[in-house]
Design a protein around this motif. Sequence first.
Motif, short mmCIF file in Angstrom:
data_model
loop_
_atom_site.label_atom_id
_atom_site.label_comp_id
_atom_site.label_asym_id
_atom_site.label_seq_id
_atom_site.Cartn_x
_atom_site.Cartn_y
_atom_site.Cartn_z
N VAL A 164 -14.84 -16.31 -23.95
CA VAL A 164 -14.19 -17.80 -24.23
C VAL A 164 -12.59 -17.61 -23.93
N TRP A 165 -12.13 -18.57 -23.20
CA TRP A 165 -10.70 -18.66 -22.83
C TRP A 165 -9.84 -20.10 -23.28
N PRO A 166 -8.75 -19.94 -23.52
CA PRO A 166 -8.10 -21.27 -24.12
C PRO A 166 -8.50 -22.55 -23.18
N SER A 167 -8.54 -22.34 -22.14
CA SER A 167 -8.85 -23.39 -21.08
C SER A 167 -10.27 -24.13 -21.38
N MET A 168 -11.01 -23.27 -21.90
CA MET A 168 -12.42 -23.71 -22.33
C MET A 168 -12.50 -24.57 -23.56
N VAL A 169 -11.66 -24.15 -24.51
CA VAL A 169 -11.40 -24.74 -25.82
C VAL A 169 -10.59 -26.17 -25.55
N SER A 170 -9.53 -26.21 -24.55
CA SER A 170 -8.96 -27.35 -24.48
C SER A 170 -9.50 -28.43 -23.75
N ALA A 171 -10.67 -28.07 -22.79
CA ALA A 171 -11.49 -28.75 -22.21
C ALA A 171 -12.39 -29.61 -23.20
N LEU A 172 -12.51 -29.23 -24.22
CA LEU A 172 -13.47 -29.98 -25.46
C LEU A 172 -12.56 -30.94 -26.28
N LEU A 173 -11.20 -30.69 -26.17
CA LEU A 173 -10.35 -31.56 -26.98
C LEU A 173 -10.48 -33.09 -26.58
N ASP A 174 -10.82 -34.10 -27.58
CA ASP A 174 -10.89 -35.52 -27.31
C ASP A 174 -9.73 -36.26 -27.91
N ALA A 175 -10.06 -37.63 -28.26
CA ALA A 175 -9.06 -38.59 -28.85
C ALA A 175 -8.70 -37.94 -30.29
N ASP A 176 -9.58 -37.16 -30.75
CA ASP A 176 -9.33 -36.86 -32.25
C ASP A 176 -8.04 -35.83 -32.34
N TRP A 177 -7.73 -35.14 -31.03
CA TRP A 177 -6.93 -34.16 -31.16
C TRP A 177 -5.68 -34.47 -30.45
N ARG A 178 -4.33 -33.76 -30.88
CA ARG A 178 -3.36 -33.68 -30.06
C ARG A 178 -2.95 -32.51 -29.54
N VAL A 179 -2.83 -32.19 -28.26
CA VAL A 179 -2.09 -30.81 -27.94
C VAL A 179 -0.62 -30.84 -28.01
N GLU A 180 -0.15 -29.91 -28.79
CA GLU A 180 1.06 -29.92 -28.98
C GLU A 180 1.79 -28.83 -28.20
N VAL A 181 1.20 -27.63 -27.83
CA VAL A 181 1.75 -26.42 -27.00
C VAL A 181 0.44 -26.15 -26.20
N ALA A 194 -3.14 -1.09 -29.37
CA ALA A 194 -3.71 -1.32 -28.14
C ALA A 194 -3.23 -2.77 -27.65
N GLY A 195 -3.33 -2.96 -26.35
CA GLY A 195 -3.09 -4.22 -25.69
C GLY A 195 -1.38 -4.36 -25.47
N ALA A 196 -0.81 -3.30 -26.03
CA ALA A 196 0.76 -3.24 -25.73
C ALA A 196 1.15 -3.53 -24.12
N HIS A 197 0.25 -3.43 -23.37
CA HIS A 197 0.61 -3.54 -21.91
C HIS A 197 0.72 -4.80 -21.56
N HIS A 198 0.10 -5.91 -22.20
CA HIS A 198 0.14 -7.23 -21.77
C HIS A 198 1.55 -7.83 -22.17
N THR A 199 1.94 -8.41 -21.20
CA THR A 199 3.41 -9.01 -21.16
C THR A 199 3.31 -10.54 -21.53
N HIS A 200 2.32 -11.28 -21.38
CA HIS A 200 2.55 -12.66 -21.25
C HIS A 200 1.25 -13.18 -22.08
N ASP A 201 1.31 -14.30 -22.96
CA ASP A 201 0.55 -14.87 -23.63
C ASP A 201 0.35 -16.34 -23.07
N VAL A 202 -1.05 -16.78 -23.31
CA VAL A 202 -1.46 -18.20 -23.10
C VAL A 202 -1.39 -18.77 -24.45
N VAL A 203 -0.75 -19.70 -24.82
CA VAL A 203 -0.65 -20.33 -26.18
C VAL A 203 -1.35 -21.70 -26.08
N LEU A 204 -2.17 -22.07 -27.02
CA LEU A 204 -2.68 -23.03 -27.28
C LEU A 204 -2.71 -23.79 -28.68
N ARG A 205 -1.93 -24.69 -29.06
CA ARG A 205 -2.00 -25.23 -30.28
C ARG A 205 -2.09 -26.84 -30.28
#
Length: 210
Positions: A164-181, A194-205
Amino acid sequence: MSDGYVGDPAVREEWDNRYAERQQLWSGQPNGALVEEVAGLAPGRVLDVGCGEGADAIWLARAGWEVTALEVSGVALRRAASHAREAGVGVRWVHAGLTEAALPPASFDLVSAQYPALLRTPEAAAERALLAAVAPGGVLLLVHHAGMDTHSSHDSAFDPADYVWPSMVSALLDADWRVEVDEQRPRLVPEGGAGAHHTHDVVLRARRLR
């Protein structure tokens, strides 16, 4: 901590083995995006999804949150509980997968999922479980490594199509939700772990309005 695991035994075994290979898998520091995004929120009830060795849960508890921390690996949970005792904070530990956990619906002021390894299903069970846990007025904070969803699966057991990736979650957001970030940003990378080599995040709030 719950002794009885609820979830897929194969998933538990996979993560137990991964944690058992090292005395410490992660950095021991709270995730940077969590610290940044939670700074302006009033403490309440929080669900930490995939809490690992407990760094985020402990940081949240120290900040005044009432923490429920969910994890499939018993090895990780034992470490997390030990770290929490050393820190002098109380956390409710739940040994379960997200979709199998008996979580009270719509009851958390914050649901935090930092780089979660949530398996994808045709019915979008994990995505819906994340959303269902958030109380009206509460916030879902989902952070993942940028570019992981397009990672090539050759020469690796990892296939991004399984998760599961953030885009899949955001695709389910309806009028009951407000995307802030909903953005990609440079990652505040902790030293070690572990994971220290990853330099960028995708942030969904996203905030649940009702």
